[in-house]
Design an enzyme around this catalytic site. Sequence first.
Site, PDB file in Angstrom:
ATOM      1  N   ARG A  66       0.828  -1.208   0.000  1.00  0.00           N
ATOM      2  CA  ARG A  66       0.000   0.000   0.000  1.00  0.00           C
ATOM      3  C   ARG A  66       0.862   1.259   0.000  1.00  0.00           C
ATOM      4  O   ARG A  66       0.550   2.231  -0.696  1.00  0.00           O
ATOM      5  CB  ARG A  66      -0.937   0.002   1.215  1.00  0.00           C
ATOM      6  CG  ARG A  66      -1.897   1.186   1.243  1.00  0.00           C
ATOM      7  CD  ARG A  66      -2.853   1.093   2.425  1.00  0.00           C
ATOM      8  NE  ARG A  66      -3.743  -0.044   2.298  1.00  0.00           N
ATOM      9  CZ  ARG A  66      -4.620  -0.416   3.237  1.00  0.00           C
ATOM     10  NH1 ARG A  66      -4.696   0.258   4.376  1.00  0.00           N
ATOM     11  NH2 ARG A  66      -5.409  -1.450   3.047  1.00  0.00           N
ATOM     12  N   HIS A  70       0.584   4.234  -2.870  1.00  0.00           N
ATOM     13  CA  HIS A  70       0.295   5.623  -2.532  1.00  0.00           C
ATOM     14  C   HIS A  70       1.471   6.537  -2.881  1.00  0.00           C
ATOM     15  O   HIS A  70       1.268   7.726  -3.136  1.00  0.00           O
ATOM     16  CB  HIS A  70      -0.064   5.738  -1.051  1.00  0.00           C
ATOM     17  CG  HIS A  70      -1.440   5.218  -0.741  1.00  0.00           C
ATOM     18  ND1 HIS A  70      -2.317   5.880   0.095  1.00  0.00           N
ATOM     19  CD2 HIS A  70      -2.096   4.113  -1.155  1.00  0.00           C
ATOM     20  CE1 HIS A  70      -3.449   5.196   0.185  1.00  0.00           C
ATOM     21  NE2 HIS A  70      -3.329   4.111  -0.567  1.00  0.00           N
ATOM     22  N   ASN A  98      -4.441   8.961   3.360  1.00  0.00           N
ATOM     23  CA  ASN A  98      -3.265   8.371   4.008  1.00  0.00           C
ATOM     24  C   ASN A  98      -3.319   8.362   5.526  1.00  0.00           C
ATOM     25  O   ASN A  98      -2.766   7.458   6.160  1.00  0.00           O
ATOM     26  CB  ASN A  98      -1.998   9.129   3.582  1.00  0.00           C
ATOM     27  CG  ASN A  98      -1.673   8.973   2.117  1.00  0.00           C
ATOM     28  OD1 ASN A  98      -2.149   8.060   1.459  1.00  0.00           O
ATOM     29  ND2 ASN A  98      -0.860   9.877   1.591  1.00  0.00           N
ATOM     30  N   HIS A 197      -5.708  -6.138  -3.127  1.00  0.00           N
ATOM     31  CA  HIS A 197      -6.620  -6.197  -1.980  1.00  0.00           C
ATOM     32  C   HIS A 197      -6.926  -7.625  -1.551  1.00  0.00           C
ATOM     33  O   HIS A 197      -7.702  -7.838  -0.618  1.00  0.00           O
ATOM     34  CB  HIS A 197      -7.917  -5.453  -2.306  1.00  0.00           C
ATOM     35  CG  HIS A 197      -7.743  -3.966  -2.314  1.00  0.00           C
ATOM     36  ND1 HIS A 197      -8.717  -3.097  -2.768  1.00  0.00           N
ATOM     37  CD2 HIS A 197      -6.688  -3.180  -1.921  1.00  0.00           C
ATOM     38  CE1 HIS A 197      -8.281  -1.846  -2.650  1.00  0.00           C
ATOM     39  NE2 HIS A 197      -7.058  -1.882  -2.147  1.00  0.00           N
TER      40      HIS A 197
END
Length: 327
Positions: A66, A70, A98, A197
Amino acid sequence: MATSRLSVFLSLVVTLSTVPVGSLASDPPLTLDYYSSSCPTVLEIVRKEMECAVLSDPRNAALVVRLHFHDCFVQGCDGSVLLDDTFTLKGEKTASPNVNSLIGFEIIDRIKNYLESECPGIVSCADILTIAARDAVILVGGPYWDVPLGRKDSKTASFELANENIPTANEDLRGIISKFLYQGLSITDTVALAGAHTIGMARCENFRARIYEDLGGSSHLSGLKSTCPAAEGGDDNIAPMDYVSPNVFDNSFYSLLLKNEGLLNSDQEMYSSVLAVQTKGLVRKYAEDSVAFFQQFSDSMVKMGNITNSDSFVNGQVRKNCRFINT
Protein backbone atom coordinates in the site's frame (compact mmCIF):
# COMPACT_ATOMS: atom_id res chain seq x y z
CA MET A 1 -30.61 6.20 -19.03
CA ALA A 2 -28.00 3.41 -18.82
CA THR A 3 -27.02 3.95 -22.46
CA SER A 4 -26.48 7.64 -21.83
CA ARG A 5 -24.29 6.97 -18.80
CA LEU A 6 -22.29 4.41 -20.75
CA SER A 7 -21.68 6.90 -23.55
CA VAL A 8 -20.39 9.47 -21.08
CA PHE A 9 -18.09 6.88 -19.51
CA LEU A 10 -16.65 5.67 -22.80
CA SER A 11 -16.12 9.28 -23.84
CA LEU A 12 -14.19 9.86 -20.62
CA VAL A 13 -11.98 6.83 -21.25
CA VAL A 14 -11.14 7.93 -24.80
CA THR A 15 -10.43 11.51 -23.66
CA LEU A 16 -8.21 10.56 -20.76
CA SER A 17 -6.36 7.98 -22.84
CA THR A 18 -5.31 10.59 -25.37
CA VAL A 19 -4.43 13.54 -23.14
CA PRO A 20 -0.72 13.72 -22.21
CA VAL A 21 -0.18 14.19 -18.49
CA GLY A 22 2.78 14.91 -16.29
CA SER A 23 3.37 11.54 -14.66
CA LEU A 24 2.54 8.89 -17.21
CA ALA A 25 3.93 5.40 -16.82
CA SER A 26 6.63 5.32 -19.46
CA ASP A 27 10.17 4.12 -20.05
CA PRO A 28 12.30 5.89 -17.43
CA PRO A 29 16.08 5.55 -17.20
CA LEU A 30 15.88 2.53 -14.91
CA THR A 31 17.88 -0.68 -15.22
CA LEU A 32 17.87 -4.10 -13.59
CA ASP A 33 21.61 -3.93 -12.77
CA TYR A 34 21.71 -0.37 -11.43
CA TYR A 35 23.32 -1.38 -8.11
CA SER A 36 25.37 -4.32 -9.40
CA SER A 37 28.65 -2.53 -8.68
CA SER A 38 27.74 0.11 -6.11
CA CYS A 39 25.65 -2.08 -3.78
CA PRO A 40 25.51 -5.68 -5.01
CA THR A 41 23.80 -6.96 -1.84
CA VAL A 42 20.82 -4.60 -2.01
CA LEU A 43 18.27 -7.21 -3.13
CA GLU A 44 19.44 -9.72 -0.53
CA ILE A 45 19.26 -7.16 2.27
CA VAL A 46 15.74 -6.00 1.35
CA ARG A 47 14.55 -9.59 1.03
CA LYS A 48 15.91 -10.64 4.43
CA GLU A 49 14.40 -7.64 6.19
CA MET A 50 11.04 -8.22 4.50
CA GLU A 51 11.16 -11.88 5.49
CA CYS A 52 11.54 -10.83 9.12
CA ALA A 53 8.74 -8.29 8.83
CA VAL A 54 6.24 -10.68 7.23
CA LEU A 55 7.19 -13.52 9.56
CA SER A 56 6.49 -11.30 12.57
CA ASP A 57 3.13 -10.21 11.11
CA PRO A 58 1.78 -11.29 7.70
CA ARG A 59 -0.18 -8.04 7.51
CA ASN A 60 3.10 -6.20 6.99
CA ALA A 61 3.13 -7.44 3.39
CA ALA A 62 -0.03 -5.51 2.59
CA LEU A 63 1.19 -2.42 4.46
CA VAL A 64 4.32 -2.15 2.32
CA VAL A 65 2.45 -2.75 -0.94
CA ARG A 66 0.00 0.00 0.00
CA LEU A 67 2.85 2.40 0.75
CA HIS A 68 4.24 1.75 -2.72
CA PHE A 69 0.86 2.38 -4.40
CA HIS A 70 0.29 5.62 -2.53
CA ASP A 71 3.81 6.79 -3.33
CA CYS A 72 3.57 6.18 -7.06
CA PHE A 73 0.20 7.94 -7.44
CA VAL A 74 1.66 11.22 -6.16
CA GLN A 75 4.57 12.75 -8.13
CA GLY A 76 5.55 9.30 -9.38
CA CYS A 77 7.53 6.67 -7.46
CA ASP A 78 9.92 9.03 -5.71
CA GLY A 79 9.64 8.21 -2.00
CA SER A 80 7.64 11.36 -1.29
CA VAL A 81 5.09 9.41 0.77
CA LEU A 82 7.83 8.58 3.29
CA LEU A 83 8.59 12.20 4.21
CA ASP A 84 7.54 13.51 7.61
CA ASP A 85 6.13 16.99 8.05
CA THR A 86 8.67 19.67 8.98
CA PHE A 87 8.56 23.44 9.43
CA THR A 88 9.33 23.86 5.74
CA LEU A 89 7.62 20.85 4.17
CA LYS A 90 4.03 19.62 4.27
CA GLY A 91 4.18 15.88 3.68
CA GLU A 92 1.60 13.43 2.37
CA LYS A 93 1.10 11.32 5.49
CA THR A 94 -1.76 13.43 6.85
CA ALA A 95 -3.66 13.69 3.55
CA SER A 96 -7.16 12.22 3.75
CA PRO A 97 -6.42 8.92 1.91
CA ASN A 98 -3.26 8.37 4.01
CA VAL A 99 -3.77 9.64 7.53
CA ASN A 100 -5.51 6.59 8.96
CA SER A 101 -4.50 3.94 6.44
CA LEU A 102 -0.75 4.17 5.90
CA ILE A 103 1.41 2.41 8.45
CA GLY A 104 4.53 0.31 8.15
CA PHE A 105 6.99 3.19 7.66
CA GLU A 106 9.28 1.68 10.28
CA ILE A 107 9.82 -1.36 8.04
CA ILE A 108 11.32 0.88 5.35
CA ASP A 109 13.31 2.70 8.06
CA ARG A 110 14.91 -0.58 9.17
CA ILE A 111 15.83 -1.55 5.63
CA LYS A 112 17.29 1.90 4.99
CA ASN A 113 19.38 1.79 8.17
CA TYR A 114 20.80 -1.58 7.18
CA LEU A 115 21.63 -0.37 3.67
CA GLU A 116 23.22 2.82 4.96
CA SER A 117 25.58 0.64 6.98
CA GLU A 118 26.33 -1.59 4.00
CA CYS A 119 26.28 0.93 1.14
CA PRO A 120 26.07 4.48 2.55
CA GLY A 121 24.46 7.08 0.33
CA ILE A 122 23.82 4.66 -2.54
CA VAL A 123 20.30 3.16 -2.49
CA SER A 124 17.34 5.52 -2.72
CA CYS A 125 14.31 5.19 -0.46
CA ALA A 126 12.15 5.10 -3.59
CA ASP A 127 14.01 2.02 -4.84
CA ILE A 128 13.87 0.38 -1.40
CA LEU A 129 10.10 0.78 -1.30
CA THR A 130 9.70 -0.63 -4.82
CA ILE A 131 11.83 -3.70 -4.10
CA ALA A 132 10.17 -4.24 -0.72
CA ALA A 133 6.70 -4.20 -2.31
CA ARG A 134 7.76 -6.91 -4.77
CA ASP A 135 9.24 -9.04 -2.00
CA ALA A 136 6.16 -8.51 0.17
CA VAL A 137 3.96 -10.02 -2.54
CA ILE A 138 6.26 -13.00 -3.03
CA LEU A 139 6.44 -13.72 0.70
CA VAL A 140 2.67 -14.22 0.93
CA GLY A 141 2.43 -16.45 -2.13
CA GLY A 142 2.27 -13.96 -4.98
CA PRO A 143 4.25 -13.72 -8.21
CA TYR A 144 7.83 -12.62 -8.82
CA TRP A 145 8.82 -9.81 -11.18
CA ASP A 146 12.09 -8.08 -11.99
CA VAL A 147 12.29 -4.57 -10.52
CA PRO A 148 13.97 -1.87 -12.63
CA LEU A 149 16.04 0.40 -10.37
CA GLY A 150 17.71 3.80 -10.35
CA ARG A 151 15.05 6.10 -8.89
CA LYS A 152 16.06 9.18 -6.93
CA ASP A 153 14.28 10.50 -3.86
CA SER A 154 12.32 13.69 -4.31
CA LYS A 155 12.99 16.79 -2.25
CA THR A 156 9.29 17.61 -2.28
CA ALA A 157 5.96 16.08 -1.37
CA SER A 158 2.41 17.06 -2.27
CA PHE A 159 -0.35 17.03 0.32
CA GLU A 160 -2.72 18.38 -2.34
CA LEU A 161 -1.97 15.70 -4.95
CA ALA A 162 -2.28 12.99 -2.31
CA ASN A 163 -5.84 14.18 -1.70
CA GLU A 164 -6.59 14.43 -5.41
CA ASN A 165 -4.83 11.47 -7.06
CA ILE A 166 -5.22 8.51 -4.71
CA PRO A 167 -8.38 6.42 -5.27
CA THR A 168 -10.72 6.22 -2.29
CA ALA A 169 -12.72 3.32 -0.86
CA ASN A 170 -16.15 4.75 -1.70
CA GLU A 171 -15.29 6.07 -5.15
CA ASP A 172 -17.34 5.05 -8.16
CA LEU A 173 -15.92 3.20 -11.16
CA ARG A 174 -15.58 6.27 -13.34
CA GLY A 175 -13.57 8.06 -10.65
CA ILE A 176 -11.31 5.07 -10.03
CA ILE A 177 -10.54 4.48 -13.70
CA SER A 178 -9.93 8.16 -14.38
CA LYS A 179 -7.29 8.27 -11.63
CA PHE A 180 -5.52 5.21 -13.02
CA LEU A 181 -5.67 6.53 -16.59
CA TYR A 182 -4.20 9.82 -15.41
CA GLN A 183 -1.14 7.86 -14.26
CA GLY A 184 -0.86 6.16 -17.65
CA LEU A 185 -2.32 2.91 -16.32
CA SER A 186 -4.94 1.13 -18.42
CA ILE A 187 -8.29 -0.33 -17.41
CA THR A 188 -6.61 -3.75 -17.41
CA ASP A 189 -3.95 -2.40 -15.05
CA THR A 190 -6.69 -0.98 -12.83
CA VAL A 191 -8.44 -4.32 -12.37
CA ALA A 192 -5.20 -6.27 -11.95
CA LEU A 193 -3.69 -3.86 -9.42
CA ALA A 194 -6.91 -3.85 -7.40
CA GLY A 195 -6.10 -7.53 -6.84
CA ALA A 196 -3.56 -6.38 -4.24
CA HIS A 197 -6.62 -6.20 -1.98
CA THR A 198 -6.45 -9.97 -1.76
CA ILE A 199 -4.17 -9.20 1.21
CA GLY A 200 -4.62 -6.57 3.85
CA MET A 201 -7.35 -5.01 5.93
CA ALA A 202 -9.78 -2.12 5.62
CA ARG A 203 -11.02 0.23 8.32
CA CYS A 204 -14.67 0.23 9.32
CA GLU A 205 -14.95 3.86 8.25
CA ASN A 206 -14.18 2.80 4.68
CA PHE A 207 -16.74 0.00 4.40
CA ARG A 208 -19.55 1.01 6.77
CA ALA A 209 -21.72 2.54 4.04
CA ARG A 210 -21.33 -0.54 1.88
CA ILE A 211 -22.30 -3.15 4.49
CA TYR A 212 -25.38 -1.24 5.62
CA GLU A 213 -26.59 -0.22 2.16
CA ASP A 214 -25.29 -2.54 -0.54
CA LEU A 215 -24.27 -5.99 0.68
CA GLY A 216 -27.79 -7.38 0.94
CA GLY A 217 -27.96 -10.96 2.17
CA SER A 218 -24.29 -11.81 2.14
CA SER A 219 -23.47 -14.68 4.49
CA HIS A 220 -20.45 -12.68 5.61
CA LEU A 221 -22.56 -9.66 6.53
CA SER A 222 -23.42 -10.41 10.16
CA GLY A 223 -19.77 -10.71 11.15
CA LEU A 224 -18.93 -7.45 9.42
CA LYS A 225 -21.71 -5.64 11.22
CA SER A 226 -20.42 -6.80 14.58
CA THR A 227 -17.00 -5.46 13.62
CA CYS A 228 -18.36 -2.21 12.22
CA PRO A 229 -21.47 -0.90 14.04
CA ALA A 230 -23.87 1.40 12.23
CA ALA A 231 -23.71 4.00 14.98
CA GLU A 232 -20.73 6.26 15.46
CA GLY A 233 -17.66 4.61 16.89
CA GLY A 234 -15.51 1.72 15.78
CA ASP A 235 -14.10 3.62 12.80
CA ASP A 236 -10.69 2.06 13.35
CA ASN A 237 -11.96 -1.53 13.62
CA ILE A 238 -10.64 -3.56 10.72
CA ALA A 239 -11.77 -6.44 8.52
CA PRO A 240 -9.95 -8.36 5.75
CA MET A 241 -10.72 -7.32 2.19
CA ASP A 242 -10.47 -11.00 1.26
CA TYR A 243 -11.92 -12.97 4.17
CA VAL A 244 -11.35 -16.30 2.39
CA SER A 245 -7.53 -16.12 2.52
CA PRO A 246 -6.57 -12.74 4.02
CA ASN A 247 -2.86 -13.52 4.41
CA VAL A 248 -2.34 -15.27 1.08
CA PHE A 249 -1.85 -13.53 -2.24
CA ASP A 250 -4.24 -15.36 -4.58
CA ASN A 251 -7.23 -14.68 -6.83
CA SER A 252 -10.01 -15.29 -4.31
CA PHE A 253 -10.55 -11.52 -4.08
CA TYR A 254 -12.11 -11.62 -7.55
CA SER A 255 -14.34 -14.57 -6.66
CA LEU A 256 -15.77 -12.46 -3.84
CA LEU A 257 -16.64 -9.72 -6.32
CA LEU A 258 -18.62 -12.26 -8.37
CA LYS A 259 -20.72 -12.90 -5.25
CA ASN A 260 -21.17 -9.19 -4.48
CA GLU A 261 -18.94 -9.61 -1.42
CA GLY A 262 -16.29 -7.04 -2.20
CA LEU A 263 -15.69 -5.17 1.03
CA LEU A 264 -14.96 -1.81 -0.56
CA ASN A 265 -17.39 -0.07 -2.88
CA SER A 266 -14.53 0.90 -5.19
CA ASP A 267 -13.70 -2.80 -5.67
CA GLN A 268 -17.25 -4.05 -6.13
CA GLU A 269 -17.90 -1.35 -8.71
CA MET A 270 -15.52 -3.15 -11.07
CA TYR A 271 -18.07 -5.94 -11.35
CA SER A 272 -21.43 -4.51 -10.35
CA SER A 273 -21.46 -1.02 -11.84
CA VAL A 274 -23.63 -0.40 -14.89
CA LEU A 275 -20.45 1.07 -16.38
CA ALA A 276 -18.41 -2.09 -15.78
CA VAL A 277 -18.30 -2.99 -19.46
CA GLN A 278 -14.65 -3.99 -19.70
CA THR A 279 -13.87 -4.45 -16.02
CA LYS A 280 -16.54 -7.10 -15.42
CA GLY A 281 -14.96 -9.43 -17.97
CA LEU A 282 -11.52 -8.93 -16.42
CA VAL A 283 -12.87 -9.69 -12.93
CA ARG A 284 -14.34 -12.96 -14.26
CA LYS A 285 -11.11 -13.79 -16.06
CA TYR A 286 -8.93 -13.34 -12.98
CA ALA A 287 -11.41 -15.18 -10.75
CA GLU A 288 -11.18 -18.18 -13.08
CA ASP A 289 -7.48 -18.03 -14.00
CA SER A 290 -4.94 -17.30 -11.27
CA VAL A 291 -2.05 -17.62 -13.73
CA ALA A 292 -3.51 -14.84 -15.89
CA PHE A 293 -3.99 -12.69 -12.80
CA PHE A 294 -0.44 -13.25 -11.55
CA GLN A 295 1.05 -12.45 -14.95
CA GLN A 296 -0.95 -9.26 -15.40
CA PHE A 297 -0.38 -8.15 -11.82
CA SER A 298 3.38 -8.53 -12.31
CA ASP A 299 3.31 -6.57 -15.56
CA SER A 300 1.11 -3.85 -14.07
CA MET A 301 3.30 -3.51 -10.97
CA VAL A 302 6.36 -2.93 -13.17
CA LYS A 303 4.39 -0.37 -15.18
CA MET A 304 3.23 1.42 -12.04
CA GLY A 305 6.73 1.31 -10.56
CA ASN A 306 8.00 3.04 -13.69
CA ILE A 307 5.83 6.12 -13.19
CA THR A 308 8.47 8.81 -13.05
CA ASN A 309 9.04 12.11 -11.35
CA SER A 310 11.16 13.78 -13.99
CA ASP A 311 12.29 16.46 -11.54
CA SER A 312 13.71 13.88 -9.14
CA PHE A 313 15.94 12.41 -11.86
CA VAL A 314 17.51 15.84 -12.27
CA ASN A 315 17.30 17.37 -8.81
CA GLY A 316 16.62 14.36 -6.59
CA GLN A 317 18.88 12.79 -4.00
CA VAL A 318 19.51 9.59 -2.09
CA ARG A 319 18.14 10.36 1.36
CA LYS A 320 20.15 9.25 4.37
CA ASN A 321 16.91 9.03 6.34
CA CYS A 322 13.77 8.24 4.35
CA ARG A 323 11.71 10.59 6.54
CA PHE A 324 13.73 13.73 5.88
CA ILE A 325 15.43 15.50 2.99
CA ASN A 326 19.22 15.65 3.20
CA THR A 327 20.48 19.03 4.38
